[in-house]
Design a protein around this motif. Structure first.
Motif, PDB file in Angstrom:
ATOM      1  N   MET A  16     -49.330  48.958  70.091  1.00 19.40           N
ATOM      2  CA  MET A  16     -49.777  47.596  70.202  1.00 19.40           C
ATOM      3  C   MET A  16     -49.458  46.570  69.041  1.00 19.40           C
ATOM      4  O   MET A  16     -49.904  45.172  69.283  1.00 19.40           O
ATOM      5  CB  MET A  16     -50.909  47.687  70.964  1.00 19.40           C
ATOM      6  CG  MET A  16     -51.376  48.269  72.093  1.00 19.40           C
ATOM      7  SD  MET A  16     -52.827  48.357  72.849  1.00 19.40           S
ATOM      8  CE  MET A  16     -53.140  46.428  73.108  1.00 19.40           C
ATOM      9  N   VAL A  17     -49.365  47.169  67.918  1.00 15.68           N
ATOM     10  CA  VAL A  17     -49.305  46.266  66.592  1.00 15.68           C
ATOM     11  C   VAL A  17     -48.593  44.900  66.737  1.00 15.68           C
ATOM     12  O   VAL A  17     -48.756  43.863  66.312  1.00 15.68           O
ATOM     13  CB  VAL A  17     -49.194  47.012  65.321  1.00 15.68           C
ATOM     14  CG1 VAL A  17     -49.100  46.223  64.133  1.00 15.68           C
ATOM     15  CG2 VAL A  17     -50.490  48.146  65.051  1.00 15.68           C
ATOM     16  N   ASP A  18     -47.351  45.152  67.100  1.00 15.50           N
ATOM     17  CA  ASP A  18     -46.233  44.175  67.174  1.00 15.50           C
ATOM     18  C   ASP A  18     -46.617  43.101  68.471  1.00 15.50           C
ATOM     19  O   ASP A  18     -45.805  42.008  68.306  1.00 15.50           O
ATOM     20  CB  ASP A  18     -44.674  44.685  67.118  1.00 15.50           C
ATOM     21  CG  ASP A  18     -44.427  45.391  65.772  1.00 15.50           C
ATOM     22  OD1 ASP A  18     -45.051  45.124  64.798  1.00 15.50           O
ATOM     23  OD2 ASP A  18     -43.828  46.460  66.054  1.00 15.50           O
ATOM     24  N   LYS A  21     -52.374  46.539  56.499  1.00  9.06           N
ATOM     25  CA  LYS A  21     -52.240  46.600  54.964  1.00  9.06           C
ATOM     26  C   LYS A  21     -52.374  47.848  54.372  1.00  9.06           C
ATOM     27  O   LYS A  21     -53.420  48.763  55.109  1.00  9.06           O
ATOM     28  CB  LYS A  21     -53.508  45.764  54.622  1.00  9.06           C
ATOM     29  CG  LYS A  21     -53.259  44.322  55.038  1.00  9.06           C
ATOM     30  CD  LYS A  21     -54.694  43.586  54.579  1.00  9.06           C
ATOM     31  CE  LYS A  21     -54.316  42.185  55.148  1.00  9.06           C
ATOM     32  NZ  LYS A  21     -55.704  41.509  55.837  1.00  9.06           N
ATOM     33  N   PRO A  22     -51.628  48.525  53.456  1.00  9.07           N
ATOM     34  CA  PRO A  22     -51.470  49.706  53.182  1.00  9.07           C
ATOM     35  C   PRO A  22     -52.840  50.059  52.248  1.00  9.07           C
ATOM     36  O   PRO A  22     -53.315  49.361  51.838  1.00  9.07           O
ATOM     37  CB  PRO A  22     -50.451  49.863  51.964  1.00  9.07           C
ATOM     38  CG  PRO A  22     -49.663  48.540  52.461  1.00  9.07           C
ATOM     39  CD  PRO A  22     -50.471  47.637  53.250  1.00  9.07           C
ATOM     40  N   ASN A  33     -57.995  50.588  56.627  1.00 13.64           N
ATOM     41  CA  ASN A  33     -57.918  51.025  58.207  1.00 13.64           C
ATOM     42  C   ASN A  33     -57.463  49.898  58.803  1.00 13.64           C
ATOM     43  O   ASN A  33     -57.599  48.761  58.644  1.00 13.64           O
ATOM     44  CB  ASN A  33     -59.295  51.420  58.568  1.00 13.64           C
ATOM     45  CG  ASN A  33     -59.771  52.794  58.096  1.00 13.64           C
ATOM     46  OD1 ASN A  33     -58.767  53.681  57.526  1.00 13.64           O
ATOM     47  ND2 ASN A  33     -60.885  53.206  57.868  1.00 13.64           N
ATOM     48  N   ARG A  34     -56.863  50.135  60.103  1.00 17.12           N
ATOM     49  CA  ARG A  34     -56.167  49.368  61.013  1.00 17.12           C
ATOM     50  C   ARG A  34     -57.406  48.527  61.835  1.00 17.12           C
ATOM     51  O   ARG A  34     -58.482  49.030  61.672  1.00 17.12           O
ATOM     52  CB  ARG A  34     -55.347  50.178  61.925  1.00 17.12           C
ATOM     53  CG  ARG A  34     -54.871  49.046  63.020  1.00 17.12           C
ATOM     54  CD  ARG A  34     -53.424  49.388  63.761  1.00 17.12           C
ATOM     55  NE  ARG A  34     -52.376  49.990  62.988  1.00 17.12           N
ATOM     56  CZ  ARG A  34     -51.734  50.764  63.255  1.00 17.12           C
ATOM     57  NH1 ARG A  34     -51.711  51.381  64.448  1.00 17.12           N
ATOM     58  NH2 ARG A  34     -50.449  50.925  62.620  1.00 17.12           N
ATOM     59  N   VAL A  35     -57.120  47.310  61.943  1.00 18.10           N
ATOM     60  CA  VAL A  35     -58.202  46.610  62.694  1.00 18.10           C
ATOM     61  C   VAL A  35     -58.582  47.347  63.959  1.00 18.10           C
ATOM     62  O   VAL A  35     -57.931  48.026  64.663  1.00 18.10           O
ATOM     63  CB  VAL A  35     -57.287  45.269  63.162  1.00 18.10           C
ATOM     64  CG1 VAL A  35     -56.309  45.547  64.302  1.00 18.10           C
ATOM     65  CG2 VAL A  35     -58.532  44.361  63.605  1.00 18.10           C
ATOM     66  N   ARG A  36     -59.815  47.126  64.383  1.00 10.03           N
ATOM     67  CA  ARG A  36     -60.605  47.517  65.653  1.00 10.03           C
ATOM     68  C   ARG A  36     -60.534  46.577  66.619  1.00 10.03           C
ATOM     69  O   ARG A  36     -60.878  45.413  66.482  1.00 10.03           O
ATOM     70  CB  ARG A  36     -61.947  48.264  65.013  1.00 10.03           C
ATOM     71  CG  ARG A  36     -61.724  49.234  64.217  1.00 10.03           C
ATOM     72  CD  ARG A  36     -63.081  49.794  63.647  1.00 10.03           C
ATOM     73  NE  ARG A  36     -64.007  50.727  64.679  1.00 10.03           N
ATOM     74  CZ  ARG A  36     -63.614  51.813  65.122  1.00 10.03           C
ATOM     75  NH1 ARG A  36     -62.637  52.475  64.487  1.00 10.03           N
ATOM     76  NH2 ARG A  36     -64.330  52.465  66.106  1.00 10.03           N
TER      77      ARG A  36
END
Length: 175
Positions: free
Chosen positions: A27-29, A110-111, A114-117
């Motif tokens: 779903m990121v893109d 962002k390396p 953690n990815r967005v929640r």
């Protein structure tokens, strides 16, 4: 009794309570962050605004909420394609909703962070709930590479990797 109060608040505010989960890789893109939302904006209103740029009749949209069901002032909208997501950013960034200009931005990884929640509801609507497939494996559409499977490398680890790579090159060059 506190749960009953939260249920009443949910009915009055028009918002739902749900768990926040990390956004899956799939779903990121195609998902956008929508900020600067009025506290009275609900999922249906957000979906309705973003239908202008989508081929879908109902766009998956969720306003992030606190445990007491009050708005956090931001939300997320998922699209079926990258093109629709980009059209939404171009057309609706700055769009006035309930007297406030929306901030519509892409989600970026962002390396080392953690990815967005996002609300679990939007993930379940878009890629399905967590369940096993016929082969007994978990639904891979919900896979998230940021769930702690990857260890963050320290500077020392990177130096060790580079030393190993350089020594292999020297061995290859001397042969």
């Amino acid at each position: 009794m506190m749960s009953r109060d939260a249920d009443i608040m949910e009915m009055i505010a028009g918002g739902e309570r749900y768990e926040m989960v990390q956004l899956p890789d799939s779903m990121v893109d195609t998902t956008v962050f929508v900020g600067n939302l009025c506290e009275f904006v609900n999922d249906g209103m957000l979906s309705e605004v973003f239908q202008q740029v989508s081929t879908l009749k109902s766009v998956p949209a969720c306003v992030a909420r606190k445990p007491n069901a009050s708005s956090r002032g931001y939300g997320f909208v998922a699209f079926p394609s990258i093109e629709e997501k980009e059209a939404a950013i171009i057309k609706l960034h700055g769009f006035i909703l309930n007297g406030r200009p929306m901030r519509v931005e892409p989600i970026t990884d962002k390396p080392g962070i953690n990815r967005v929640r996002v609300p679990e509801k939007i993930v379940a609507y878009t890629v399905g709930t967590i369940k096993k497939t016929r082969g007994g494996q978990l639904n891979k559409m919900r896979r998230n590479t940021h769930e702690g499977k990857h260890k963050r490398l320290s500077r020392e680890d990177i130096e060790k990797l580079n030393l190993g790579r350089n020594s292999r090159r020297k061995n290859r060059d001397s042969q």
